[in-house]
Design a protein around this motif. Structure first.
Motif, PDB file in Angstrom:
ATOM      1  N   LEU A  41       4.080   1.726   9.607  1.00 37.42           N
ATOM      2  CA  LEU A  41       4.075   0.574   8.710  1.00 37.42           C
ATOM      3  C   LEU A  41       3.631   0.978   7.307  1.00 37.42           C
ATOM      4  CD1 LEU A  41       4.325  -2.448   8.178  1.00 37.42           C
ATOM      5  CD2 LEU A  41       1.963  -2.712   9.022  1.00 37.42           C
ATOM      6  N   GLY A  42       2.574   1.778   7.227  1.00 38.86           N
ATOM      7  CA  GLY A  42       2.078   2.208   5.918  1.00 38.86           C
ATOM      8  C   GLY A  42       3.110   3.029   5.151  1.00 38.86           C
ATOM      9  N   LEU A  43       3.774   3.943   5.834  1.00 40.75           N
ATOM     10  CA  LEU A  43       4.781   4.769   5.174  1.00 40.75           C
ATOM     11  C   LEU A  43       5.997   3.944   4.753  1.00 40.75           C
ATOM     12  CD1 LEU A  43       4.623   8.016   7.363  1.00 40.75           C
ATOM     13  CD2 LEU A  43       3.575   7.593   5.128  1.00 40.75           C
ATOM     14  N   SER A  44       6.346   2.934   5.544  1.00 39.77           N
ATOM     15  CA  SER A  44       7.466   2.064   5.182  1.00 39.77           C
ATOM     16  C   SER A  44       7.138   1.251   3.922  1.00 39.77           C
ATOM     17  CB  SER A  44       7.802   1.123   6.342  1.00 39.77           C
ATOM     18  OG  SER A  44       8.300   1.850   7.439  1.00 39.77           O
ATOM     19  N   ILE A  45       5.908   0.724   3.860  1.00 39.72           N
ATOM     20  CA  ILE A  45       5.493  -0.022   2.662  1.00 39.72           C
ATOM     21  C   ILE A  45       5.499   0.898   1.445  1.00 39.72           C
ATOM     22  CG2 ILE A  45       3.571  -1.246   1.582  1.00 39.72           C
ATOM     23  CD1 ILE A  45       2.834  -2.298   4.373  1.00 39.72           C
ATOM     24  N   ALA A  46       5.016   2.122   1.622  1.00 38.48           N
ATOM     25  CA  ALA A  46       5.010   3.087   0.520  1.00 38.48           C
ATOM     26  C   ALA A  46       6.428   3.388   0.057  1.00 38.48           C
ATOM     27  CB  ALA A  46       4.306   4.370   0.960  1.00 38.48           C
ATOM     28  N   PHE A  90      -6.022   3.654   4.070  1.00 43.18           N
ATOM     29  CA  PHE A  90      -4.835   4.498   4.223  1.00 43.18           C
ATOM     30  C   PHE A  90      -3.663   3.926   3.432  1.00 43.18           C
ATOM     31  CE2 PHE A  90      -0.847   4.558   6.755  1.00 43.18           C
ATOM     32  CZ  PHE A  90      -0.470   5.883   6.530  1.00 43.18           C
ATOM     33  N   LEU A  91      -3.459   2.613   3.528  1.00 46.37           N
ATOM     34  CA  LEU A  91      -2.352   1.975   2.833  1.00 46.37           C
ATOM     35  C   LEU A  91      -2.501   2.123   1.319  1.00 46.37           C
ATOM     36  CD1 LEU A  91       0.210   0.272   3.085  1.00 46.37           C
ATOM     37  CD2 LEU A  91      -1.235  -1.771   3.008  1.00 46.37           C
ATOM     38  N   ALA A  92      -3.729   1.951   0.814  1.00 43.65           N
ATOM     39  CA  ALA A  92      -3.956   2.073  -0.623  1.00 43.65           C
ATOM     40  C   ALA A  92      -3.586   3.473  -1.117  1.00 43.65           C
ATOM     41  CB  ALA A  92      -5.414   1.758  -0.950  1.00 43.65           C
ATOM     42  N   VAL A  93      -3.960   4.504  -0.348  1.00 43.95           N
ATOM     43  CA  VAL A  93      -3.695   5.880  -0.772  1.00 43.95           C
ATOM     44  C   VAL A  93      -2.204   6.193  -0.709  1.00 43.95           C
ATOM     45  CG1 VAL A  93      -4.105   8.318  -0.278  1.00 43.95           C
ATOM     46  CG2 VAL A  93      -5.992   6.699  -0.151  1.00 43.95           C
ATOM     47  N   VAL A  94      -1.529   5.843   0.388  1.00 40.32           N
ATOM     48  CA  VAL A  94      -0.115   6.215   0.512  1.00 40.32           C
ATOM     49  C   VAL A  94       0.746   5.449  -0.485  1.00 40.32           C
ATOM     50  CG1 VAL A  94      -0.258   6.967   2.911  1.00 40.32           C
ATOM     51  CG2 VAL A  94       0.305   4.577   2.407  1.00 40.32           C
ATOM     52  N   VAL A  95       0.373   4.201  -0.801  1.00 36.98           N
ATOM     53  CA  VAL A  95       1.129   3.439  -1.801  1.00 36.98           C
ATOM     54  C   VAL A  95       0.931   4.062  -3.183  1.00 36.98           C
ATOM     55  CG1 VAL A  95       1.206   1.235  -3.035  1.00 36.98           C
ATOM     56  CG2 VAL A  95       1.228   1.272  -0.540  1.00 36.98           C
ATOM     57  N   ALA A  96      -0.308   4.412  -3.518  1.00 39.41           N
ATOM     58  CA  ALA A  96      -0.564   5.062  -4.811  1.00 39.41           C
ATOM     59  C   ALA A  96       0.164   6.389  -4.907  1.00 39.41           C
ATOM     60  CB  ALA A  96      -2.073   5.260  -4.995  1.00 39.41           C
ATOM     61  N   LEU A  97       0.161   7.173  -3.827  1.00 38.44           N
ATOM     62  CA  LEU A  97       0.877   8.451  -3.832  1.00 38.44           C
ATOM     63  C   LEU A  97       2.375   8.251  -4.021  1.00 38.44           C
ATOM     64  CD1 LEU A  97      -0.948  10.444  -1.011  1.00 38.44           C
ATOM     65  CD2 LEU A  97      -0.754  11.123  -3.413  1.00 38.44           C
TER      66      LEU A  97
END
Length: 423
Positions: free
Chosen positions: A59-64, A111-118
């Motif tokens: 889910l996190g990678l998909s949002i990113a 985790f979500l905050a970091v992967v989205v920023a990246l």
């Protein structure tokens, strides 16, 4: 040609010439060590070191990925405003800082905050790197330099994968934390490399500034973006769809998948520069993209044969299909670089290169599920319409590029020559 001359030719096609082309290739290889290390070890790091579930990671990678899709064009516009080298360096430093925080992430929200920023930073860095290469080099050198960078990237990815294997063997929380801090250090070293590259004079801004999103109204260019982006599906076919086909529809051993990935890496390192010749004009790049698309279609017709063969013949068919797709990747990549180097107007390169990347992001969004459904879950007949799709895209891209050539870019001045770096 004798053995010695053959070796010289291979070395010449792998080792870039001294100067800016070599400097760009070296930074690409250094960067790829960190990137390859993380790609190979990220899944285990997320689950073992951060304690996330597979569903949370997905889910996190998909949002990113969605953030990257939406931000590619406006973030690319930062390059036009602040200059590619500055955006590139700042982005790499931010990358390093974000990776350094990974071991301190607590729970899904962090985790979500970091992967989205990246994802946002990577979108800006990717455009800035390409725009710098285009601005710093003469038109005849641009595609070749990008080919050398891709060859070096694959060398770096391979080194990163080897290091990842060592980390996975140790398999401790300390090792995983050390991995991401090592990656952070690699990105800082890359930033130093980029900062030491020759400085470029600032490109003149348009007399009447346009919105960073104005490129989205440039219908001919966006048509090329979508078509070119769809042709980059060779990556999805090679790394996702073909392995699934091998596992579910053939009697080939599972080790065949790793062998084909290795074959891909080696041939890209050895052949990318040689195959890229002739794609340094818009017309040449369009023809290369067309050839790449037609080769993808041939792959789609060859691969399903492996579903009805047995034993050694299956292996032969799979290797033959893989070679078709690797050749398609080599040629299509050169076409993409040629379009990137020739079509965007000089004073809006960041936004326009970002728009070309938008097509690639659309492919990442639809190709994994779409191509898997057509090629794998249908039992094999879906490869026929898949091949037809790539034929249509391949045949459409040459007239689409010609349409771009006949249409003035929105708010753009005449194309500028390559700029002389400032000592």
């Amino acid at each position: 040609m004798g053995t010695r001359e053959t070796i010289r030719t291979v070395v010449r096609d792998v080792v870039p010439p001294a100067g800016l082309t070599r400097a760009l290739a070296v930074q690409a290889m250094v960067y790829a060590v960190g990137s390859g290390l993380f790609h190979a070890g990220s899944a285990v790091f997320f689950t073992r070191a951060l304690g996330l579930s597979a569903a949370q990671v997905g889910l996190g990678l998909s949002i990113a990925a969605g953030v990257s899709l939406l931000g590619t064009v406006p973030l690319g516009g930062l390059t036009d405003r602040y200059g590619p080298q500055r955006v590139w360096v700042v982005g790499l430093v931010l990358n390093a800082a974000l990776f350094a925080t990974y071991p301190f992430v607590g729970g899904f929200a962090g985790f979500l905050a970091v992967v989205v920023a990246l994802a946002a930073v990577d979108a800006a860095v990717g455009v800035a790197r390409q725009v710098y290469s285009i601005n710093a080099l003469r038109p005849a050198e641009r595609v070749t330099a990008m080919a050398y960078q891709r060859s070096s990237l694959n060398v770096g990815f391979g080194l990163g994968a080897v290091i990842s294997g060592l980390v996975l063997t140790v398999d401790t929380i300390t090792a995983y934390r050390g991995m991401v801090w090592f990656i952070s250090t690699v990105f800082l070293v890359t930033a130093l490399f980029v900062r030491r590259l020759p400085r470029l004079p600032q490109v003149a801004r348009p007399a009447q500034p346009t919105s960073r999103l104005a490129v989205l109204r440039d219908r001919p260019f966006m048509a090329v973006s979508v078509l070119s982006g769809l042709l980059t599906a060779h990556q999805t076919l090679y790394l996702t769809v073909m392995p699934l086909w091998i596992l579910t529809h053939t009697d080939a051993p599972k080790t065949m998948i790793a062998a084909l990935v290795l074959l891909n890496t080696v041939l890209i390192v050895l052949l990318q520069v040689r195959v890229s010749r002739g794609a340094d004009t818009a017309a040449g790049a369009a023809r290369a993209s067309r050839r790449g698309g037609l080769l993808i279609a041939l792959f789609c017709l060859a691969l399903p044969i492996s579903g009805v063969t047995r034993g050694a013949l299956t292996v032969v068919v799979l290797v033959a299909a893989a070679l078709l797709l690797i050749l398609a990747e080599l040629i299509e990549s050169a076409g993409t670089w040629g379009l990137t180097a020739t079509l965007p107007p000089a004073d809006q390169r960041g936004a326009y290169v970002g728009a070309l990347e938008l097509g690639v992001q659309v492919q990442y969004l639809i190709a994994p599920a779409g191509l898997t459904a057509l090629g794998v879950t249908t039992g094999g007949w879906g490869w026929l319409p898949t091949a037809a799709i790539f034929v249509l895209v391949a045949l459409a891209i040459v007239p689409a590029v010609a349409w771009v050539g006949r249409t003035p870019r929105l708010g753009a001045e005449a194309a500028a020559p390559a700029m002389t770096p400032v000592p």
